[in-house]
Write a protein that holds these residues in place. Structure first.
Motif, PDB file in Angstrom:
ATOM      1  N   ASP A 184      28.810  35.128  46.675  1.00 58.06           N
ATOM      2  CA  ASP A 184      28.364  34.912  45.294  1.00 58.06           C
ATOM      3  C   ASP A 184      27.079  34.096  45.221  1.00 58.06           C
ATOM      4  O   ASP A 184      26.431  34.053  44.173  1.00 58.06           O
ATOM      5  CB  ASP A 184      29.461  34.219  44.482  1.00 58.06           C
ATOM      6  CG  ASP A 184      30.627  35.146  44.170  1.00 58.06           C
ATOM      7  OD1 ASP A 184      30.437  36.380  44.235  1.00 58.06           O
ATOM      8  OD2 ASP A 184      31.726  34.649  43.873  1.00 58.06           O
ATOM      9  N   ASN A 209      32.716  38.916  52.719  1.00 54.25           N
ATOM     10  CA  ASN A 209      33.522  37.793  53.194  1.00 54.25           C
ATOM     11  C   ASN A 209      34.888  38.312  53.590  1.00 54.25           C
ATOM     12  O   ASN A 209      35.551  39.006  52.799  1.00 54.25           O
ATOM     13  CB  ASN A 209      33.709  36.737  52.107  1.00 54.25           C
ATOM     14  CG  ASN A 209      32.450  35.953  51.774  1.00 54.25           C
ATOM     15  OD1 ASN A 209      32.310  35.481  50.652  1.00 54.25           O
ATOM     16  ND2 ASN A 209      31.531  35.798  52.718  1.00 54.25           N
ATOM     17  N   HIS A 223      42.041  41.574  54.066  1.00 50.47           N
ATOM     18  CA  HIS A 223      41.583  41.372  52.689  1.00 50.47           C
ATOM     19  C   HIS A 223      40.129  40.924  52.738  1.00 50.47           C
ATOM     20  O   HIS A 223      39.782  39.990  53.463  1.00 50.47           O
ATOM     21  CB  HIS A 223      42.457  40.288  52.033  1.00 50.47           C
ATOM     22  CG  HIS A 223      42.247  40.122  50.573  1.00 50.47           C
ATOM     23  ND1 HIS A 223      42.788  39.060  49.862  1.00 50.47           N
ATOM     24  CD2 HIS A 223      41.582  40.870  49.650  1.00 50.47           C
ATOM     25  CE1 HIS A 223      42.459  39.167  48.581  1.00 50.47           C
ATOM     26  NE2 HIS A 223      41.719  40.241  48.439  1.00 50.47           N
ATOM     27  N   ARG A 225      36.190  40.540  50.405  1.00 51.47           N
ATOM     28  CA  ARG A 225      35.415  40.564  49.162  1.00 51.47           C
ATOM     29  C   ARG A 225      34.034  41.081  49.509  1.00 51.47           C
ATOM     30  O   ARG A 225      33.492  40.750  50.564  1.00 51.47           O
ATOM     31  CB  ARG A 225      35.285  39.173  48.538  1.00 51.47           C
ATOM     32  CG  ARG A 225      36.560  38.574  48.022  1.00 51.47           C
ATOM     33  CD  ARG A 225      36.311  37.179  47.438  1.00 51.47           C
ATOM     34  NE  ARG A 225      35.384  37.229  46.322  1.00 51.47           N
ATOM     35  CZ  ARG A 225      34.255  36.522  46.245  1.00 51.47           C
ATOM     36  NH1 ARG A 225      33.887  35.733  47.233  1.00 51.47           N
ATOM     37  NH2 ARG A 225      33.471  36.609  45.187  1.00 51.47           N
ATOM     38  N   ARG A 227      29.962  42.433  47.903  1.00 53.28           N
ATOM     39  CA  ARG A 227      28.958  42.817  46.926  1.00 53.28           C
ATOM     40  C   ARG A 227      28.082  43.867  47.603  1.00 53.28           C
ATOM     41  O   ARG A 227      27.974  43.894  48.833  1.00 53.28           O
ATOM     42  CB  ARG A 227      28.108  41.616  46.487  1.00 53.28           C
ATOM     43  CG  ARG A 227      28.884  40.611  45.639  1.00 53.28           C
ATOM     44  CD  ARG A 227      28.061  39.351  45.401  1.00 53.28           C
ATOM     45  NE  ARG A 227      26.824  39.632  44.664  1.00 53.28           N
ATOM     46  CZ  ARG A 227      25.784  38.791  44.617  1.00 53.28           C
ATOM     47  NH1 ARG A 227      25.805  37.649  45.299  1.00 53.28           N
ATOM     48  NH2 ARG A 227      24.706  39.103  43.914  1.00 53.28           N
ATOM     49  N   SER A 238      30.718  47.989  41.927  1.00 55.04           N
ATOM     50  CA  SER A 238      31.641  48.525  42.911  1.00 55.04           C
ATOM     51  C   SER A 238      30.963  49.660  43.655  1.00 55.04           C
ATOM     52  O   SER A 238      30.015  50.269  43.148  1.00 55.04           O
ATOM     53  CB  SER A 238      32.921  49.031  42.224  1.00 55.04           C
ATOM     54  OG  SER A 238      33.851  49.546  43.146  1.00 55.04           O
ATOM     55  N   ASP A 264      38.208  43.562  47.362  1.00 51.91           N
ATOM     56  CA  ASP A 264      37.872  43.051  46.039  1.00 51.91           C
ATOM     57  C   ASP A 264      36.379  43.203  45.805  1.00 51.91           C
ATOM     58  O   ASP A 264      35.558  42.725  46.601  1.00 51.91           O
ATOM     59  CB  ASP A 264      38.268  41.582  45.904  1.00 51.91           C
ATOM     60  CG  ASP A 264      39.777  41.380  45.879  1.00 51.91           C
ATOM     61  OD1 ASP A 264      40.506  42.365  45.620  1.00 51.91           O
ATOM     62  OD2 ASP A 264      40.232  40.250  46.130  1.00 51.91           O
ATOM     63  N   VAL A 265      36.023  43.871  44.725  1.00 54.63           N
ATOM     64  CA  VAL A 265      34.641  44.051  44.296  1.00 54.63           C
ATOM     65  C   VAL A 265      34.486  43.384  42.933  1.00 54.63           C
ATOM     66  O   VAL A 265      35.490  43.075  42.284  1.00 54.63           O
ATOM     67  CB  VAL A 265      34.283  45.557  44.227  1.00 54.63           C
ATOM     68  CG1 VAL A 265      34.343  46.193  45.609  1.00 54.63           C
ATOM     69  CG2 VAL A 265      35.215  46.298  43.269  1.00 54.63           C
ATOM     70  N   ARG A 269      39.713  45.912  42.166  1.00 56.91           N
ATOM     71  CA  ARG A 269      40.252  45.979  43.530  1.00 56.91           C
ATOM     72  C   ARG A 269      40.462  47.426  43.942  1.00 56.91           C
ATOM     73  O   ARG A 269      40.956  48.251  43.166  1.00 56.91           O
ATOM     74  CB  ARG A 269      41.574  45.223  43.635  1.00 56.91           C
ATOM     75  CG  ARG A 269      42.277  45.351  45.001  1.00 56.91           C
ATOM     76  CD  ARG A 269      43.446  44.413  45.123  1.00 56.91           C
ATOM     77  NE  ARG A 269      42.975  43.027  45.217  1.00 56.91           N
ATOM     78  CZ  ARG A 269      43.788  41.973  45.185  1.00 56.91           C
ATOM     79  NH1 ARG A 269      45.091  42.143  45.038  1.00 56.91           N
ATOM     80  NH2 ARG A 269      43.286  40.750  45.297  1.00 56.91           N
TER      81      ARG A 269
END
Length: 300
Positions: A184, A209, A223, A225, A227, A238, A264-265, A269
């Motif tokens: 982020d 990440n 799992h 995340r 971008r 996404s 996760d975007v 999800r």
């Protein structure tokens, strides 16, 4: 398909907020290649002067797409429908995991495909080749994205910093950068620098990440995340193919070749499942609105 006032029908929809202008063209007469040029695509995707979207999806029979035989080969006869996908800058795109789920949703909403066929799974033509996509009885959609093919190591340059990554092909090219830097905090407002010799036609860049495996949702072994900066578009909420590429890179980094990854975007999800041979992406799709383009706008 033309509504009573004479304007061509359009739909707006998204998959995890990766949004598209959808153009139903079941007989190929409304949006032929000569009409749907790059300038019109850019106008449609303009978020201030047009409808706004990350791209355009034309819903058309495969037999009416000039380059379909070349990209589908022997599968041409099995692919009744073709996802004619354009990026927001007007360029053609090979494949889009979020877009093809929305494409199937539109086939159902427009009465072009019955529910039983959708739940059984159907082949859809794309410029990345044929893709099998289906509806889940409990809601949402899945698509067999094919294998994730490694392209080798590379790096992205973001705001003067180098982020090592790995190239992955999902029918379109990706550069996945796994990083401990909080994603982020990164500036994706401009195109990251990439190796033009490795990616002569451009590349989607994902910054990822990897999260704690013990905190992964039920059914997932990993799992992440992410971008993404999509070529021809910019940062999007996404990217389905990007989620697959990122999940593949995360599994490989952990010494795995199979498993399910929760991705996760910013727009929600997605779930990506690998069995060692192919990749299945699952997630939602929704039509937001339908309407017609006015002659005033078309003439502009």
């Amino acid at each position: 398909m033309i509504d009573s006032d004479g304007g061509p029908r359009v739909l707006l929809g998204h998959g995890t907020q990766n949004d598209f202008v959808v153009l139903p063209d079941p007989d190929g007469s409304v949006w032929p290649e000569a009409r749907l040029d790059s300038d019109l695509v850019r106008r449609l995707c303009d978020r201030r002067a047009g409808l706004g979207g990350d791209g355009v999806l034309r819903v058309v029979p495969s037999r009416l797409v000039p380059d379909a035989p070349a990209v589908l080969g022997e599968a041409l006869g099995q692919c009744e429908w073709f996802m004619d996908h354009r990026n927001a800058d007007g360029s053609h795109a090979e494949m889009c995991g979020n877009g093809i789920r929305l494409f199937l949703h539109v086939l159902l909403a427009e009465g072009l495909l019955d529910r039983s066929a959708a739940e059984a799974g159907v082949l859809v033509g794309t410029r990345g080749g044929p893709r099998r996509v289906g509806a889940r009885p409990e809601g949402g959609y899945w698509v067999d994205m094919g294998p994730a093919r490694p392209l080798g190591p590379s790096a992205a340059q973001i705001a003067g910093r180098s982020f090592p990554g790995v190239g992955v092909s999902m029918g379109n090219p990706h550069l996945v950068c796994l990083t401990d830097v909080e994603i982020d905090t990164l500036d994706l407002s401009v195109l990251p620098g990439v190796d033009a010799a490795m990616f002569p036609d451009g590349v989607n860049v994902e910054v990822v990440n990897v999260l704690a495996a013990e905190d992964a949702p039920a059914g997932a072994c990993a799992h992440v995340r992410l971008r993404v900066y999509e070529r021809g578009v910019g940062e999007t909420r996404s990217c389905g193919t990007g989620a697959c590429a990122a999940a593949s890179a995360a599994l490989a980094a952990g010494g795995r070749t199979a498993g399910t990854v929760a991705v996760d975007v910013p727009g929600g999800r997605l779930s990506v499942e690998f069995d060692g041979a192919t990749t299945v992406l699952s997630g939602p799709a929704v039509v937001v609105a339908t309407g017609v383009l006015t002659s005033e706008w078309l003439a502009g």
